[in-house]
Design an enzyme around this catalytic site. Structure first.
Site, mmCIF file in Angstrom:
data_model
loop_
_atom_site.group_PDB
_atom_site.id
_atom_site.type_symbol
_atom_site.label_atom_id
_atom_site.label_comp_id
_atom_site.label_asym_id
_atom_site.label_seq_id
_atom_site.Cartn_x
_atom_site.Cartn_y
_atom_site.Cartn_z
ATOM 1 N N CYS A 103 0.850 -1.194 0.000
ATOM 2 C CA CYS A 103 0.000 0.000 0.000
ATOM 3 C C CYS A 103 0.884 1.241 0.000
ATOM 4 O O CYS A 103 1.894 1.302 0.701
ATOM 5 C CB CYS A 103 -0.977 -0.040 1.168
ATOM 6 S SG CYS A 103 -0.602 1.054 2.519
ATOM 7 N N GLU A 104 0.524 2.195 -0.823
ATOM 8 C CA GLU A 104 1.385 3.360 -0.996
ATOM 9 C C GLU A 104 1.264 4.352 0.155
ATOM 10 O O GLU A 104 2.029 5.300 0.240
ATOM 11 C CB GLU A 104 1.084 4.060 -2.326
ATOM 12 C CG GLU A 104 -0.261 4.734 -2.407
ATOM 13 C CD GLU A 104 -0.521 5.333 -3.787
ATOM 14 O OE1 GLU A 104 0.290 5.108 -4.698
ATOM 15 O OE2 GLU A 104 -1.539 6.023 -3.936
ATOM 16 N N HIS A 105 0.328 4.123 1.047
ATOM 17 C CA HIS A 105 0.177 5.038 2.182
ATOM 18 C C HIS A 105 1.023 4.643 3.383
ATOM 19 O O HIS A 105 1.449 5.491 4.154
ATOM 20 C CB HIS A 105 -1.298 5.126 2.598
ATOM 21 C CG HIS A 105 -2.177 5.656 1.512
ATOM 22 N ND1 HIS A 105 -3.443 5.177 1.266
ATOM 23 C CD2 HIS A 105 -1.943 6.606 0.573
ATOM 24 C CE1 HIS A 105 -3.959 5.821 0.238
ATOM 25 N NE2 HIS A 105 -3.072 6.686 -0.213
ATOM 26 N N HIS A 106 1.236 3.337 3.572
ATOM 27 C CA HIS A 106 1.962 2.870 4.758
ATOM 28 C C HIS A 106 3.163 1.996 4.420
ATOM 29 O O HIS A 106 3.887 1.581 5.321
ATOM 30 C CB HIS A 106 1.023 2.063 5.662
ATOM 31 C CG HIS A 106 -0.181 2.834 6.118
ATOM 32 N ND1 HIS A 106 -1.389 2.804 5.447
ATOM 33 C CD2 HIS A 106 -0.355 3.664 7.168
ATOM 34 C CE1 HIS A 106 -2.257 3.584 6.067
ATOM 35 N NE2 HIS A 106 -1.662 4.119 7.110
ATOM 36 N N GLN A 144 -5.644 -0.291 -3.767
ATOM 37 C CA GLN A 144 -6.305 -1.446 -4.387
ATOM 38 C C GLN A 144 -7.223 -1.038 -5.543
ATOM 39 O O GLN A 144 -7.326 -1.744 -6.551
ATOM 40 C CB GLN A 144 -7.091 -2.209 -3.307
ATOM 41 C CG GLN A 144 -7.659 -3.524 -3.813
ATOM 42 C CD GLN A 144 -8.334 -4.311 -2.713
ATOM 43 O OE1 GLN A 144 -7.889 -4.288 -1.570
ATOM 44 N NE2 GLN A 144 -9.411 -5.001 -3.032
ATOM 45 N N HIS A 172 -5.590 -5.802 4.156
ATOM 46 C CA HIS A 172 -4.547 -4.785 4.239
ATOM 47 C C HIS A 172 -3.935 -4.807 5.637
ATOM 48 O O HIS A 172 -4.636 -4.574 6.619
ATOM 49 C CB HIS A 172 -5.134 -3.396 3.945
ATOM 50 C CG HIS A 172 -5.550 -3.228 2.510
ATOM 51 N ND1 HIS A 172 -4.958 -2.306 1.671
ATOM 52 C CD2 HIS A 172 -6.475 -3.878 1.778
ATOM 53 C CE1 HIS A 172 -5.513 -2.400 0.464
ATOM 54 N NE2 HIS A 172 -6.439 -3.336 0.505
ATOM 55 N N CYS A 174 -2.127 -2.696 6.955
ATOM 56 C CA CYS A 174 -2.205 -1.384 7.617
ATOM 57 C C CYS A 174 -3.530 -1.228 8.354
ATOM 58 O O CYS A 174 -3.654 -0.388 9.244
ATOM 59 C CB CYS A 174 -2.003 -0.243 6.612
ATOM 60 S SG CYS A 174 -3.171 -0.215 5.250
HETATM 61 ZN ZN LIG Z 1 -2.205 1.416 3.998
#
Ligand SMILES: [Zn+2]
Length: 217
Positions: A103-106, A144, A172, A174
Site C-alpha cells: 500500500c502506498e500510504h503505509h 487497491q 490490508h 495497515c
Molecule cells: Zn495502507
C-alpha cells in the site's frame, strides 16, 4: 539542489527496471538507488531508536532494502495472444489468483486473491498469462482501487475483448496490524467493462463464479 540532483542515483547503485513493449510509459525508466536505500534504511532504524551497530541488526538495512526492491520490481512479461478461431463467445474466468502488493500510504503489504474474466473478441490469451497480468501491476506501490483498474485496462488494451471483469479481495495489514486493528477484514474492489458490466446474465455469472452476489438483486 535541483530535482534531477535528488533523483541522481549513487554510483554503482543503479538498477534500471527492465522495459518491455508491454510496459506502459508511466512505468518506464524508474530507477532504483540500492545503495541509497540501504543507507536510508539504516537511518530509519537509528531514528526509531534502534542500535544499528548491534550484530543482530548489522545486515538488516540491506535485507530490508532488497526486500522492498524485489517487491517493487515487475518481472518481464509479454502477453502472447492467439486468434479466437472457434469464435468462443462465453466468459473465460480465472478465479483465486493469489497476489500481494504494497500500500502506498503505509508501505505495508496487502494480500489476497484476484479474479479475472473476459469475454473474447478476436483474440484469446493463455490462462496462465492472466496470473502474470496481476503480478505485473502488484509489484508497485498501490491502492487497491487503482490496481484493479490498471489490470482491467491492460486486459482491454491487449485483448480488445467484448468485456472484462476484475475483482480483487485483499486484507490490508495497515488495517489489521495498526490503526483500527480489524483482523481478517477483506476489501473488495471491482472493475467491470463492456458485456461483463452491461449484460445481466454475464455479469451475474461472473460475480457468482467470483463468489460474489450480483448487485441490486
Ligand atoms: Zn495502507
Amino acid at each position: 539542489m535541483t530535482t534531477s540532483d535528488l533523483a541522481a542515483p549513487a554510483a554503482g547503485g543503479r538498477i534500471l527496471h527492465a522495459v518491455t513493449e508491454t510496459v506502459s510509459p508511466d512505468e518506464c525508466e524508474r530507477s532504483v538507488d540500492r545503495i541509497g536505500a540501504i543507507a536510508a534504511a539504516e537511518d530509519l532504524l537509528a531514528a526509531l531508536g534502534r542500535d544499528v551497530d548491534s550484530p543482530h541488526l548489522a545486515d538488516t538495512p540491506r535485507r530490508f532494502a532488497d526486500a522492498l526492491i524485489e517487491m517493487l520490481t515487475p518481472r518481464e512479461f509479454s502477453p502472447t495472444t492467439f486468434p479466437n478461431d472457434d469464435g468462443y463467445d462465453e466468459l473465460v474466468l480465472v478465479a483465486g489468483i493469489p497476489f500481494h502488493s504494497l500500500c502506498e500510504h503505509h508501505l505495508l503489504p496487502f494480500r489476497g486473491v484476484a479474479h479475472l474474466g473476459y469475454v473474447p473478441g478476436d483474440r484469446l490469451i493463455g490462462l496462465s498469462k492472466l496470473a502474470r497480468f496481476v503480478e505485473q501491476f502488484t509489484r508497485d506501490l498501490q491502492v487497491q482501487e487503482r490496481l484493479t483498474r490498471r489490470i482491467a485496462d491492460r486486459l482491454l488494451e491487449v485483448l480488445d475483448p467484448r468485456g472484462v471483469g476484475v475483482v480483487l479481495e485483499a486484507e490490508h495489514l495497515c488495517m489489521s496490524l495498526r490503526g483500527v486493528q480489524v483482523e481478517g477484514t477483506r476489501t473488495v474492489t471491482s472493475t467491470l467493462v463492456g458485456v461483463v458490466r452491461d449484460d445481466e446474465r454475464i455479469r451475474g455469472e461472473f460475480l457468482a463464479r467470483c463468489g460474489l452476489r450480483g448487485s441490486e438483486g
